[in-house]
Design a protein around this motif. Structure first.
Motif, PDB file in Angstrom:
ATOM      1  N   SER A  18       0.835  -1.211   0.000  1.00  0.00           N
ATOM      2  CA  SER A  18       0.000   0.000   0.000  1.00  0.00           C
ATOM      3  C   SER A  18       0.865   1.253   0.000  1.00  0.00           C
ATOM      4  O   SER A  18       0.564   2.220  -0.703  1.00  0.00           O
ATOM      5  N   VAL A  19       1.943   1.238   0.770  1.00  0.00           N
ATOM      6  CA  VAL A  19       2.860   2.385   0.797  1.00  0.00           C
ATOM      7  C   VAL A  19       3.519   2.547  -0.576  1.00  0.00           C
ATOM      8  O   VAL A  19       3.627   3.662  -1.101  1.00  0.00           O
ATOM      9  N   ASP A  20       3.935   1.433  -1.184  1.00  0.00           N
ATOM     10  CA  ASP A  20       4.535   1.498  -2.526  1.00  0.00           C
ATOM     11  C   ASP A  20       3.549   2.056  -3.545  1.00  0.00           C
ATOM     12  O   ASP A  20       3.926   2.843  -4.421  1.00  0.00           O
ATOM     13  N   ALA A  21       2.294   1.646  -3.446  1.00  0.00           N
ATOM     14  CA  ALA A  21       1.270   2.161  -4.360  1.00  0.00           C
ATOM     15  C   ALA A  21       1.103   3.670  -4.163  1.00  0.00           C
ATOM     16  O   ALA A  21       0.938   4.417  -5.140  1.00  0.00           O
ATOM     17  N   LEU A  22       1.158   4.127  -2.921  1.00  0.00           N
ATOM     18  CA  LEU A  22       1.058   5.562  -2.654  1.00  0.00           C
ATOM     19  C   LEU A  22       2.244   6.306  -3.267  1.00  0.00           C
ATOM     20  O   LEU A  22       2.062   7.375  -3.854  1.00  0.00           O
ATOM     21  N   VAL A  23       3.433   5.746  -3.154  1.00  0.00           N
ATOM     22  CA  VAL A  23       4.621   6.376  -3.747  1.00  0.00           C
ATOM     23  C   VAL A  23       4.425   6.530  -5.255  1.00  0.00           C
ATOM     24  O   VAL A  23       4.660   7.613  -5.821  1.00  0.00           O
ATOM     25  N   ARG A  24       3.975   5.460  -5.920  1.00  0.00           N
ATOM     26  CA  ARG A  24       3.737   5.538  -7.374  1.00  0.00           C
ATOM     27  C   ARG A  24       2.673   6.579  -7.683  1.00  0.00           C
ATOM     28  O   ARG A  24       2.789   7.344  -8.644  1.00  0.00           O
ATOM     29  N   ASP A  25       1.626   6.595  -6.873  1.00  0.00           N
ATOM     30  CA  ASP A  25       0.526   7.548  -7.068  1.00  0.00           C
ATOM     31  C   ASP A  25       1.008   8.987  -6.906  1.00  0.00           C
ATOM     32  O   ASP A  25       0.673   9.858  -7.713  1.00  0.00           O
ATOM     33  N   LEU A  26       1.793   9.244  -5.877  1.00  0.00           N
ATOM     34  CA  LEU A  26       2.286  10.604  -5.641  1.00  0.00           C
ATOM     35  C   LEU A  26       3.264  11.044  -6.726  1.00  0.00           C
ATOM     36  O   LEU A  26       3.355  12.231  -7.035  1.00  0.00           O
ATOM     37  N   ASN A  27       3.986  10.103  -7.318  1.00  0.00           N
ATOM     38  CA  ASN A  27       4.917  10.459  -8.391  1.00  0.00           C
ATOM     39  C   ASN A  27       4.196  10.985  -9.629  1.00  0.00           C
ATOM     40  O   ASN A  27       4.793  11.670 -10.440  1.00  0.00           O
ATOM     41  N   THR A  28       2.919  10.634  -9.772  1.00  0.00           N
ATOM     42  CA  THR A  28       2.180  11.108 -10.946  1.00  0.00           C
ATOM     43  C   THR A  28       1.621  12.513 -10.738  1.00  0.00           C
ATOM     44  O   THR A  28       1.101  13.104 -11.677  1.00  0.00           O
ATOM     45  N   ILE A  29       1.727  13.034  -9.517  1.00  0.00           N
ATOM     46  CA  ILE A  29       1.237  14.391  -9.260  1.00  0.00           C
ATOM     47  C   ILE A  29       2.318  15.373  -9.683  1.00  0.00           C
ATOM     48  O   ILE A  29       3.468  15.269  -9.259  1.00  0.00           O
ATOM     49  N   ARG A  30       1.923  16.305 -10.509  1.00  0.00           N
ATOM     50  CA  ARG A  30       2.866  17.231 -11.115  1.00  0.00           C
ATOM     51  C   ARG A  30       3.406  18.242 -10.119  1.00  0.00           C
ATOM     52  O   ARG A  30       2.664  18.818  -9.343  1.00  0.00           O
ATOM     53  N   THR A  31       4.702  18.452 -10.171  1.00  0.00           N
ATOM     54  CA  THR A  31       5.320  19.533  -9.416  1.00  0.00           C
ATOM     55  C   THR A  31       5.855  20.515 -10.445  1.00  0.00           C
ATOM     56  O   THR A  31       5.582  20.372 -11.630  1.00  0.00           O
ATOM     57  N   GLY A  32       6.611  21.476 -10.050  1.00  0.00           N
ATOM     58  CA  GLY A  32       7.161  22.433 -11.000  1.00  0.00           C
ATOM     59  C   GLY A  32       8.309  21.875 -11.819  1.00  0.00           C
ATOM     60  O   GLY A  32       8.800  22.521 -12.724  1.00  0.00           O
ATOM     61  N   ARG A  33       8.735  20.652 -11.496  1.00  0.00           N
ATOM     62  CA  ARG A  33       9.860  20.031 -12.181  1.00  0.00           C
ATOM     63  C   ARG A  33       9.397  18.891 -13.078  1.00  0.00           C
ATOM     64  O   ARG A  33       8.401  18.251 -12.812  1.00  0.00           O
ATOM     65  N   ALA A  34      10.184  18.637 -14.118  1.00  0.00           N
ATOM     66  CA  ALA A  34       9.897  17.521 -15.009  1.00  0.00           C
ATOM     67  C   ALA A  34      10.254  16.222 -14.298  1.00  0.00           C
ATOM     68  O   ALA A  34      11.266  16.138 -13.619  1.00  0.00           O
ATOM     69  N   ASN A  35       9.409  15.229 -14.462  1.00  0.00           N
ATOM     70  CA  ASN A  35       9.625  13.927 -13.849  1.00  0.00           C
ATOM     71  C   ASN A  35       9.028  12.885 -14.794  1.00  0.00           C
ATOM     72  O   ASN A  35       7.841  12.959 -15.114  1.00  0.00           O
TER      73      ASN A  35
END
Length: 187
Positions: A18-35
């Motif tokens: 569940s924590v790993d899924a949250l990490v993947r989910d949060l990575n898809t949220i855009r910040t001011g930087r390219a990812n």
């Protein structure tokens, strides 16, 4: 029949997922930087089959605010652009026929607040998943107690262990939330 340690180990592993899924989910949220994680798993209509973008192209970050997508099949550029445009990321792809460049615009203050709320919502969903897993573990322990596989004392100490596991995973999620919120609010 599983013993208490096996039940707690399985619960711990499920909570880790569940924590790993949250990490993947949060990575898809855009910040001011390219990812690359922003578009990594975006689905593209590739010859009639929905395919993740990272399976039909390479994604790189040559500059802090620039994503470059280089499709292995030049025919797929149009469908990749359509997928990016129809996504809820608010990104504009620029194509020269061989590569797609996406300039990541700076976030407005209002958009940053919206993203922080979205982070909070995703973390709460993760916490709900962890609590559901805890409930399943508690049910398994109660069944073991009812079937006289463990004593009442073992049940109570197992409940304490289960709560410690749950608290540690909840703390991990809160730390991830703080980190992502700081990333989003960074100007």
């Amino acid at each position: 029949m599983p013993d208490v340690e096996e039940v707690l180990l399985e619960i711990d592993e499920r909570m880790d997922r569940s924590v790993d899924a949250l990490v993947r989910d949060l990575n898809t949220i855009r910040t001011g930087r390219a990812n690359p994680a922003l578009v990594d798993s975006m689905m593209v209509d590739y010859y009639g089959a929905p395919t993740p973008l990272n399976q039909i192209s390479s994604i790189s970050v040559p500059e802090p605010r620039l994503l470059v997508i280089q499709p292995w099949d030049k025919q797929s550029i149009g469908s990749i652009e359509r997928s990016i445009l129809t996504s809820d990321l608010g990104l504009m792809p620029n194509s020269d026929g061989t590569v797609i460049r996406i300039v990541i615009p700076a976030l407005t203050e209002e958009r940053r607040r919206d993203l922080v709320r979205l982070v909070g919502k995703r973390v709460e969903e993760g916490n709900v998943a962890v609590r559901n897993i805890r409930r399943d573990g508690l049910a398994a322990l109660r069944t073991m107690e009812k079937n006289k596989e463990i004593s009442r004392d073992e049940m109570h100490s197992s409940q304490d262990d289960l709560q410690e596991i749950t608290d540690s995973h909840t703390e991990k999620m809160q730390a991830l939330a703080k980190q992502k919120e700081a990333e989003v609010m960074e100007v």
